[in-house]
Design a protein around this motif. Sequence first.
Motif, PDB file in Angstrom:
ATOM      1  N   ALA A  44       0.829  -1.218   0.000  1.00  0.00           N
ATOM      2  CA  ALA A  44       0.000   0.000   0.000  1.00  0.00           C
ATOM      3  C   ALA A  44       0.861   1.265   0.000  1.00  0.00           C
ATOM      4  N   LYS A  45       2.079   1.157   0.533  1.00  0.00           N
ATOM      5  CA  LYS A  45       2.962   2.342   0.579  1.00  0.00           C
ATOM      6  C   LYS A  45       3.540   2.665  -0.788  1.00  0.00           C
ATOM      7  N   THR A  46       3.600   1.660  -1.680  1.00  0.00           N
ATOM      8  CA  THR A  46       4.287   1.893  -2.947  1.00  0.00           C
ATOM      9  C   THR A  46       3.352   2.013  -4.143  1.00  0.00           C
ATOM     10  N   THR A  47       2.111   1.572  -4.013  1.00  0.00           N
ATOM     11  CA  THR A  47       1.206   1.583  -5.174  1.00  0.00           C
ATOM     12  C   THR A  47      -0.249   1.609  -4.713  1.00  0.00           C
ATOM     13  N   ASP A  48      -1.121   2.080  -5.622  1.00  0.00           N
ATOM     14  CA  ASP A  48      -2.564   2.041  -5.341  1.00  0.00           C
ATOM     15  C   ASP A  48      -3.173   0.702  -5.742  1.00  0.00           C
ATOM     16  N   LYS A  49      -2.364  -0.131  -6.422  1.00  0.00           N
ATOM     17  CA  LYS A  49      -2.891  -1.417  -6.883  1.00  0.00           C
ATOM     18  C   LYS A  49      -3.261  -2.293  -5.688  1.00  0.00           C
ATOM     19  N   PRO A  50      -4.316  -3.099  -5.827  1.00  0.00           N
ATOM     20  CA  PRO A  50      -4.712  -3.944  -4.687  1.00  0.00           C
ATOM     21  C   PRO A  50      -3.684  -5.011  -4.362  1.00  0.00           C
ATOM     22  N   PHE A  51      -3.681  -5.426  -3.119  1.00  0.00           N
ATOM     23  CA  PHE A  51      -2.900  -6.589  -2.708  1.00  0.00           C
ATOM     24  C   PHE A  51      -3.765  -7.810  -2.992  1.00  0.00           C
ATOM     25  N   VAL A  52      -3.226  -8.763  -3.706  1.00  0.00           N
ATOM     26  CA  VAL A  52      -4.006  -9.952  -4.079  1.00  0.00           C
ATOM     27  C   VAL A  52      -3.516 -11.131  -3.239  1.00  0.00           C
ATOM     28  N   ILE A  53      -4.441 -11.683  -2.476  1.00  0.00           N
ATOM     29  CA  ILE A  53      -4.056 -12.748  -1.544  1.00  0.00           C
ATOM     30  C   ILE A  53      -4.812 -14.045  -1.861  1.00  0.00           C
ATOM     31  N   GLY A  54      -4.133 -15.144  -1.736  1.00  0.00           N
ATOM     32  CA  GLY A  54      -4.773 -16.457  -1.823  1.00  0.00           C
ATOM     33  C   GLY A  54      -5.023 -16.954  -0.410  1.00  0.00           C
ATOM     34  N   LEU A  55      -6.202 -17.512  -0.178  1.00  0.00           N
ATOM     35  CA  LEU A  55      -6.570 -17.905   1.190  1.00  0.00           C
ATOM     36  C   LEU A  55      -6.993 -19.368   1.257  1.00  0.00           C
ATOM     37  N   CYS A  56      -6.852 -19.925   2.450  1.00  0.00           N
ATOM     38  CA  CYS A  56      -7.185 -21.343   2.636  1.00  0.00           C
ATOM     39  C   CYS A  56      -8.200 -21.505   3.764  1.00  0.00           C
ATOM     40  N   THR A  57      -8.732 -22.696   3.862  1.00  0.00           N
ATOM     41  CA  THR A  57      -9.681 -23.029   4.936  1.00  0.00           C
ATOM     42  C   THR A  57      -9.064 -24.151   5.782  1.00  0.00           C
TER      43      THR A  57
END
Length: 264
Positions: A28-41
Motif C-alpha cells: 500500500a505504501k508503494t502503489t494504489d494497486k490492490p494486494f491480491v491474496i490467496g486464502l485457505c480453509t
Amino acid sequence: MKVIIRDDAKSASVWAAHYIADKINAKAKTTDKPFVIGLCTGSTPIETYKELIALVKAGKVSFKNVISFNMDEYVGLPESHSESYHSFMHKYLFDQIDEPAGNIHILNGNAADLEKECADYEKAIVEAGGIDLFLGGIGEDGHIAFNEPFSSLNSRTRVVTLTEDTRIVNSRFFDNDVNKVPRQALSVGVATVTDSKEVVILAYGPKKARALRDAIEGPCSHVCTVSALQLHPAGTIVCDEAAIGECKLNSYKYFKAVEEAELP
Ligand code: PGA
C-alpha cells in the motif's frame, strides 16, 4: 525455502498474521494497486485469521484494497451448508474484516459448468494482477489445496476427486460420517499456487510431521504436492515444534540459525 519454527501453533499463527499484514501495508505504501491474496480453509488458519481480524480492528491493517481468491470448494455442497468453504470464510474472516464483498472470490462448486468456472477463476486471478501471497495449509498426505498425491505439479484450477484419506480426515466436520463428505471439489492447481509471487504454508501438530518432512527433505514430487514449494523462489513454511518433529535435527538447526542470522 524458509522455515519459521515457533514453540506452538498459536505463536506461529500470530507470526503469520503479522507477516501478512506487513506485506499488505508494504504494498500500500508503494502503489494504489490492490494486494491480491490467496486464502485457505481448515482448522490450521483459524488462529491466523483471528489475529488478522484483531489487527484490522486495531487499525493496523485494512483489507479495503485487498482482493482474495480462495483455494478450493466442495462440489455439490450448498453454499449455505455450515461446512462449505463459503460459510467457513465468512464465519472466520470475511464477516469481521473490511474487505469489500466484490473483492472476495471463492470457487462455485454448484456452477452449471464446472470446467468453465475453473477456467474463469484462472482468468480472474490474471486480471487481478496475479497473486501476491498465497496462504495455504497442508494435508496429512502432503496435499496443497486439494491437490492430492499424483496431481500434476503443473496443474491448474479444475475438478478434483478427493482421496479416501482426505475424506476420512475431513469427516470430523461431517458428523464423523465419511459418506457425508463430498467426493469432489474444485481446487486451484499446484501451478496456480506456485505462480504467486510468494507462498506461505502453515503446518501444525504431529499429524503434519511426515508430510512436512517429505515437503522439506524429500524430493520435489507429485507424491507430496506441497513439495513443489522447493522450486519456488519465495516459499515459507511456518510451523510449530510438533510439525517439524520428523525432520532431521540438522535441518531444524539450520532453519533456526537462518532465522537468527536474519533478525534485524
Ligand atoms: P486442516 O486442513 O487445516 O484442517 O488440517 C489442511 C488441509 O487439508 O490442507
